[in-house]
Scaffold this active site. Structure first.
Site, mmCIF file in Angstrom:
data_model
loop_
_atom_site.group_PDB
_atom_site.id
_atom_site.type_symbol
_atom_site.label_atom_id
_atom_site.label_comp_id
_atom_site.label_asym_id
_atom_site.label_seq_id
_atom_site.Cartn_x
_atom_site.Cartn_y
_atom_site.Cartn_z
ATOM 1 C CD1 TRP A 119 3.487 25.055 -47.665
ATOM 2 C CD2 TRP A 119 5.240 25.631 -48.924
ATOM 3 N NE1 TRP A 119 3.487 24.242 -48.779
ATOM 4 C CE2 TRP A 119 4.554 24.571 -49.567
ATOM 5 C CE3 TRP A 119 6.378 26.163 -49.538
ATOM 6 C CZ2 TRP A 119 4.960 24.039 -50.792
ATOM 7 C CZ3 TRP A 119 6.782 25.641 -50.749
ATOM 8 C CH2 TRP A 119 6.083 24.589 -51.360
ATOM 9 C CG ASP B 190 6.802 31.265 -51.460
ATOM 10 O OD1 ASP B 190 6.262 31.343 -52.582
ATOM 11 O OD2 ASP B 190 6.774 30.222 -50.770
ATOM 12 C CE LYS C 205 -2.156 26.941 -53.221
ATOM 13 N NZ LYS C 205 -0.965 26.079 -53.302
#
Length: 470
Positions: free
Chosen positions: A198, A279, A315
């Site tokens: 990311w 993460d 999300k």
């Protein structure tokens, strides 16, 4: 600041100076030249446009020049992900697609607010809850259900008090807290991040002045996991390094290790005395199962390892703008956990003081209520299911339209919100310039922003870009 220059009269031109005209109003009335107030100078100004005043019997001219203290500040480059959305909004083409930002969309490509979120907010209104400051560590009920969601409510680490959980500003803020903790208490320690990863991971560690390097992850030849390269690089890292891992639905590739590969990764990290740093941004959103998507983290914790885990609810609960997440540190003892939590709070205090309450209460209401929790799981399965359906349709469209014999099955092997198409920068540029498909330049597309109706159009764009642009 204002710079005032005194010039003898014989240097004064009869032409009106635009510099003086532009800056005349900006001159402070408190500034003095030759003992005369500037306001008085305006009154004595002559037709030549200069400011005239008498000083010791001489006529002088005052020139005002603007100079910013911020002249040395350069223009920052646009964010590679958020900049995609800005370009998309400026495009007037009806066929345009925004596949850059990882945000869930309905089949009509509209933002979606979960029904359980609406119910949780209604509960807050009915209870008349206030907006008082939270403690530095956040909402206690949120921290409790968050740790239980991640590790399982019956996890020994929770019952033994070995988990230090602090509410953070979603995933980014939680990662930043951990980065500051590493910089302060593990000076010189390096963080290994996957290649690719990311885009904000590098920014976070750079900003915290934590050194990092990359381990191999993506194999462009197979459009799959370079597992041997990954293991080799983790083995070669200095002992005691932090290994940043994506708990599930790897961003940007959508490629996850298998359960057997996770076991091997844990073996190597233990052997090298590294510290695993997860993460977790897509728990429940990848497979549709909260437990399955947390299995990688639980594997490491079950081995008795000390683990860092950053969480996000952007999300899986659609709470993008609420900035709600957490930083968890699973420690070897309750005493260590208490001290670690105290230092996370110490770092948070001067950084943002305390976290927001609205999103935390939504999470606490949903995860902490059995009825809403079950409804949430059903909605997550629907969202994850829609992405799986779109993924299948895209694969079918590519396979039917592309007569070259290329194997597109990697799209089905990937998981979660993203697909790594294998397109290079020039090919990705063609997707945008010719087909109005907005995506990051590394070839990543967000399937959450794709509808079934647009799959064939996207397949045409990918085939054209892959075969006709080198």
């Amino acid at each position: 600041m204002m710079a005032l220059t005194t010039v003898p009269l014989n240097f004064v031109s009869s032409t009106t100076s635009p510099v003086i005209q532009e800056n005349r109003k900006a001159i402070s009335s408190k500034l003095k030249v030759g003992g005369s107030n500037v306001r008085h100078m305006f009154q004595n100004e002559k037709s030549n446009g200069f400011l005239n005043t008498k000083s010791c019997g001489r006529i002088a001219m005052v020139v005002a020049v603007n100079a910013s203290r911020f002249e040395g500040v350069s223009m920052a480059p646009p964010d590679p992900i958020l900049g995609v959305s800005e370009a998309f909004r400026a495009d007037k083409c009806d066929l345009k697609l925004n596949l850059g930002v990882g945000a869930y969309r309905t089949e009509e490509l509209q933002p979606y607010v979960l029904n359980v979120v609406k119910k949780a907010e209604n509960l807050m209104l009915q209870r008349g809850e206030n907006k008082e400051y939270l403690p530095i560590e956040g909402l206690a009920a949120f921290n409790k259900v968050t740790a239980e969601l991640l590790l399982g409510a019956d996890n020994p680490a929770i019952h033994q008090g070995r988990v230090a959980t602090v509410q953070g500003l979603s995933g980014t803020g939680s990662l930043r807290l951990a980065a500051a903790l590493i910089e302060r208490y593990f000076p010189g320690a390096k963080v290994l991040i996957s290649s690719p990863t990311w885009g904000n991971h590098k920014n976070i560690f750079n900003d915290a002045r934590v050194p990092w390097s990359e381990y191999r992850y993506y194999d462009p030849k197979t459009v799959g996991l370079d597992f041997d390269g990954m293991i080799s690089d983790i083995k070669a890292a200095p002992e005691g390094s932090f290994i940043l891992l994506h708990g599930c639905a790897h961003n940007p590739t959508g490629i996850d290790p298998t359960p057997a590969q996770w076991e091997k990764i844990a073996d190597v990290i233990q052997e090298k005395n590294h510290i695993p740093f997860f993460d977790v941004a897509y728990q429940g959103f990848a497979s549709g199962s909260l437990d399955e998507d947390a299995s990688s983290v639980r594997l490491f914790v079950a081995r008795g390892m000390e683990v860092l885990v950053a969480q996000s609810y952007s999300k899986n609960l659609g709470l993008y703008s609420e900035r709600i997440g957490a930083m968890n540190v699973i420690c070897s003892s309750s005493d260590v956990a208490v001290r670690v939590k105290s230092q996370l709070k110490r770092i948070a205090r001067p950084m943002y003081s305390n976290p927001p309450i609205h999103g935390a209460k939504i999470v606490a209401n949903v995860v902490g209520d059995p009825t809403l929790f079950n409804e949430w799981k059903e909605e997550m399965e629907l969202m994850a299911g829609r992405i799986k359906t779109v993924r299948q349709k895209l694969f079918d469209s590519l396979s039917a339209k592309d007569k070259s014999g290329k194997d597109w099955s990697f799209i089905l092997k990937q998981i979660g919100m993203f697909s790594f198409t294998g397109l290079n920068k020039a090919q990705s540029d063609n997707m945008t310039d010719k087909w109005h498909v907005y995506m990051t330049k590394d070839g990543r597309i967000s399937l959450a922003g794709l509808s079934l109706a647009k799959c064939e159009y996207l397949a045409d764009a990918i085939i054209d870009s892959y075969h006709n642009v080198k």
